[in-house]
Design an enzyme around this catalytic site. Structure first.
Site, PDB file in Angstrom:
ATOM      1  N   CYS A  13       0.809  -1.118  -0.219  1.00 45.80           N
ATOM      2  CA  CYS A  13       0.045   0.048  -0.054  1.00 45.80           C
ATOM      3  C   CYS A  13       0.936   1.302   0.086  1.00 45.80           C
ATOM      4  CB  CYS A  13      -0.952  -0.081   1.206  1.00 45.80           C
ATOM      5  SG  CYS A  13      -0.313  -0.011   2.904  1.00 45.80           S
ATOM      6  N   ASN A  16       2.450   1.518   4.514  1.00 48.60           N
ATOM      7  CA  ASN A  16       2.546   0.117   5.081  1.00 48.60           C
ATOM      8  C   ASN A  16       2.370   0.264   6.397  1.00 48.60           C
ATOM      9  OD1 ASN A  16       5.624  -1.961   5.532  1.00 48.60           O
ATOM     10  ND2 ASN A  16       3.563  -2.436   5.172  1.00 48.60           N
ATOM     11  N   CYS A  18      -1.507   0.500   7.209  1.00 44.09           N
ATOM     12  CA  CYS A  18      -2.922   0.043   7.393  1.00 44.09           C
ATOM     13  C   CYS A  18      -3.352  -1.129   6.604  1.00 44.09           C
ATOM     14  CB  CYS A  18      -3.771   1.476   7.049  1.00 44.09           C
ATOM     15  SG  CYS A  18      -3.713   2.821   8.094  1.00 44.09           S
ATOM     16  N   SER A  20      -1.674  -2.832   3.793  1.00 41.15           N
ATOM     17  CA  SER A  20      -0.773  -3.923   3.617  1.00 41.15           C
ATOM     18  C   SER A  20      -0.368  -4.866   5.040  1.00 41.15           C
ATOM     19  CB  SER A  20       0.514  -3.534   2.766  1.00 41.15           C
ATOM     20  OG  SER A  20       1.183  -2.551   3.233  1.00 41.15           O
ATOM     21  N   ASP A 130      -8.250   3.456   1.730  1.00 43.23           N
ATOM     22  CA  ASP A 130      -7.527   3.621   2.437  1.00 43.23           C
ATOM     23  C   ASP A 130      -8.155   4.259   3.780  1.00 43.23           C
ATOM     24  OD1 ASP A 130      -5.490   4.436   4.387  1.00 43.23           O
ATOM     25  OD2 ASP A 130      -4.435   5.549   2.805  1.00 43.23           O
TER      26      ASP A 130
END
Length: 166
Positions: A13, A16, A18, A20, A130
């Site tokens: 993401c 790194n 949230c 992934s 996100d």
């Protein structure tokens, strides 16, 4: 006797912290439940270096913990070109990060790069949103999506593991 085939997966993401790491934790749990820890390695990274060395966002960690998934050992890192050589699956959490990864992907490694939600074709969107700037429900929604795609990914990984080692 031939060596058993091994598969490596990296989720990517932006920061790194949230999406992934959540995917890494969820997929690790599925791998462990199937007894595949010695045959499947899992990691995560970000396309940007905003949070290198930091643990996952506390809201992500809390939401995951509520489902029995531990993210506490993870630390953010930035994705590198070397990751395309090391990993069999390079999975982008959304289109923006997919585009970033495409730009850095070495020639001949394009087949490794996919959108993570492509493993959950029944989910009508392609990007894991996100949750960073949203409320708690965003983290739960991400977990729901990630769990669905992780099950589809596991099926794909297991099919690849079943292929004869050459």
């Amino acid at each position: 006797m031939k060596d058993q085939k091994k598969i490596s997966v990296i989720f990517v993401c932006m920061g790194n912290i949230c999406r992934s790491p959540t995917a890494q934790g969820v997929f690790n749990k599925l791998v462990e439940e199937r007894g595949l820890e010695g045959r499947v390695s899992v990691d995560s990274a970000g396309t940007h270096a905003y949070h290198v060395g930091e643990p996952p966002d506390a809201r992500s960690a809390r939401a995951a913990a509520n489902r029995g998934i531990d993210l506490s050992h993870q630390r953010a890192r930035r994705v590198t070109v070397q990751d395309f050589h090391q990993f069999d699956y390079v999975l982008a959490m959304d289109s923006d990060n997919y585009n970033h990864l495409t730009a850095m992907c070495p020639e001949g490694s394009e087949y490794k790069l996919r959108l993570f939600l492509s493993f959950a074709p029944h989910i009508e969107i392609r990007d894991v949103p996100d949750p960073y700037y949203g409320g708690v429900t965003g983290f739960e929604r991400v977990l729901d999506m990630v769990e669905e795609a992780a099950r589809g990914l596991l099926e794909d990984v297991e099919a690849n593991l079943a292929q004869t080692v050459r």
